[in-house]
Design an enzyme around this catalytic site. Structure first.
Site, PDB file in Angstrom:
ATOM      1  N   HIS A  85      -7.498  10.469   6.180  1.00 54.04           N
ATOM      2  CA  HIS A  85      -8.921  10.173   6.407  1.00 54.04           C
ATOM      3  C   HIS A  85      -9.618  11.494   6.696  1.00 54.04           C
ATOM      4  O   HIS A  85      -9.500  12.040   7.782  1.00 54.04           O
ATOM      5  CB  HIS A  85      -9.109   9.192   7.573  1.00 54.04           C
TER       6      HIS A  85
ATOM      7  N   HIS B 172     -12.137   5.956   1.982  1.00 49.68           N
ATOM      8  CA  HIS B 172     -12.190   7.197   2.761  1.00 49.68           C
ATOM      9  C   HIS B 172     -12.009   8.411   1.869  1.00 49.68           C
ATOM     10  O   HIS B 172     -11.335   8.336   0.843  1.00 49.68           O
ATOM     11  CB  HIS B 172     -11.099   7.175   3.832  1.00 49.68           C
TER      12      HIS B 172
ATOM     13  N   GLU C 219     -11.116   1.033  -1.491  1.00 46.58           N
ATOM     14  CA  GLU C 219     -10.208  -0.073  -1.188  1.00 46.58           C
ATOM     15  C   GLU C 219     -10.889  -1.298  -0.606  1.00 46.58           C
ATOM     16  O   GLU C 219     -10.924  -1.485   0.606  1.00 46.58           O
ATOM     17  CB  GLU C 219      -9.076   0.389  -0.275  1.00 46.58           C
TER      18      GLU C 219
ATOM     19  N   ASP D  77       0.864  -1.183   0.000  1.00 46.86           N
ATOM     20  CA  ASP D  77       0.000   0.000   0.000  1.00 46.86           C
ATOM     21  C   ASP D  77       0.900   1.233   0.000  1.00 46.86           C
ATOM     22  O   ASP D  77       1.729   1.420   0.890  1.00 46.86           O
ATOM     23  CB  ASP D  77      -0.890  -0.039   1.249  1.00 46.86           C
TER      24      ASP D  77
ATOM     25  N   GLU E  12      -6.562  -1.035  -4.226  1.00 52.38           N
ATOM     26  CA  GLU E  12      -6.999   0.317  -3.917  1.00 52.38           C
ATOM     27  C   GLU E  12      -6.599   1.290  -5.020  1.00 52.38           C
ATOM     28  O   GLU E  12      -5.486   1.223  -5.552  1.00 52.38           O
ATOM     29  CB  GLU E  12      -6.361   0.778  -2.590  1.00 52.38           C
TER      30      GLU E  12
ATOM     31  N   ASP F  73      -3.439   7.370  -2.889  1.00 52.45           N
ATOM     32  CA  ASP F  73      -3.388   6.214  -1.989  1.00 52.45           C
ATOM     33  C   ASP F  73      -3.764   5.012  -2.843  1.00 52.45           C
ATOM     34  O   ASP F  73      -4.862   4.978  -3.418  1.00 52.45           O
ATOM     35  CB  ASP F  73      -4.401   6.473  -0.855  1.00 52.45           C
TER      36      ASP F  73
HETATM   37 MN    MN Z   1      -3.880   2.656   1.126  1.00 50.97          MN
HETATM   38 MN    MN Z   2      -6.608   4.123   1.881  1.00 44.68          MN
END
Ligand code: MN
Ligand code: MN
Length: 308
Positions: free
Chosen positions: A169, A161, A195, A90, A289, A101
């Site tokens: 977030h 998010h 995600e 990630d 994601e 992200d």
């Molecule tokens: Mn992530």
């Molecule tokens: Mn994330």
């Protein structure tokens, strides 16, 4: 060009962060192989982000088997990618605080390929319903449907998010399960991380004892030791409110001193520590994601694969 109802500069920087994140993610995949050190992979990822003109938005997360998220190698970590494992990488990148992200799963066991595919298809299905004004619960519905169809469970207490400037977030959650009462819609000018996580376990994660990722939550506290105060000052000036790793502060002291100092700041609640998240029943976990930026009439997937 008609005037648009969102900040063009924000879109440009989200797209730039997304290109870097996608490229680093795709390049990193070939470095994830049994026997490779998790620390080497993550240090490479973080260096490569900077080389390409971005900054890490959070420590490189590399989560093996039943570890779902929030594992970053602590200083000196000798852990290796195990034979026959399933590994989530990630990657977070920011450009001037605008975040991308993105995550990918790699499997070294053909038995886990279906689990990997379930999360990949769930992300595709989720992206196909995202448009300006779409309801967050539509994502939860198609993610759960897709993962269930493959015979697995979505992880219900991990979600996508909204993203804010220097904020991973930003307050809104995008569910990975059917939640008829979940409100909220995708709004122009906003960025979101989508995600899905799939598992053959219980379908939820719990906190492990270890925590290797930190974030500053308060700028001051009374009675800090001078080294703690210095760590806090440096962490805020380098990372603002974004998550960071002890590895990123080793120029200030030994690993033991930095980890001890961060522990003190966590006890005083000026720094938050994010526990490693493990599947509650020890099930294996897959995750994919992408980050999207919603415009007035369209959706830009900022972390789409670049051709290598
Ligand atoms: Mn992530
Ligand atoms: Mn994330």
């Amino acid at each position: 060009m008609p005037a648009r109802g969102f900040d063009e500069d924000a879109l440009k920087k989200h797209v730039e962060a997304g290109k870097i994140a996608a490229r680093v993610r795709d390049e990193a995949v070939s470095r994830i192989r049994p026997g490779a050190r998790l620390l080497d992979i993550c240090e490479w990822v973080e260096r490569r982000i900077v080389e390409l003109g971005g900054r890490p938005a959070f420590p490189c997360n590399i989560s093996v088997n039943d570890v779902a998220a929030h594992y970053t190698p602590p200083p000196g970590d000798e852990s290796l990618v195990p034979e026959g494992s399933i590994v989530k990488l990630d990657v977070g990148v920011h450009v001037d605080g605008y975040i991308a992200d993105t995550a990918v799963t790699v499997s070294f066991n053909p038995d886990y390929d279906a689990l990997l595919e379930a999360a990949r298809e769930a992300l595709e299905a989720a992206l196909s319903v995202v448009r300006p004004g779409a309801k967050f619960r539509e994502v939860g519905r198609v993610v759960e449907e897709t993962i269930s169809r493959h015979g697995f469970k979505p992880i219900k207490n991990l979600s996508g998010h909204s993203l804010g400037r220097y904020l991973i977030h930003a307050g809104e959650s995008i569910p990975n399960t059917r939640e008829p009462l979940r409100f909220g819609t995708f709004k122009p000018g906003h960025a979101y991380a989508i995600e899905p996580f799939a598992t053959n376990g219980a379908g939820y994660v719990k906190d492990a004892r270890d925590a290797f990722i930190y974030a500053v939550v308060k700028m001051r506290a009374k009675g800090l030791r001078s080294f703690e105060a210095r760590l806090l000052r440096e962490a805020y000036s380098r990372f603002r409110t974004l998550p960071f790793a002890a590895r990123w502060l080793l120029d200030l002291g030994s690993a033991d001193a930095v980890i001890g100092g961060l522990g003190g700041l966590v006890r005083r609640r000026v720094v938050h520590a994010y526990p490693v998240l493990v599947e509650a029943a020890g099930g294996l976990v897959s995750q994919f994601e992408h980050t999207v930026f919603v415009t007035d009439d369209d959706v830009v997937v900022t972390t789409s694969s670049t051709k290598l």
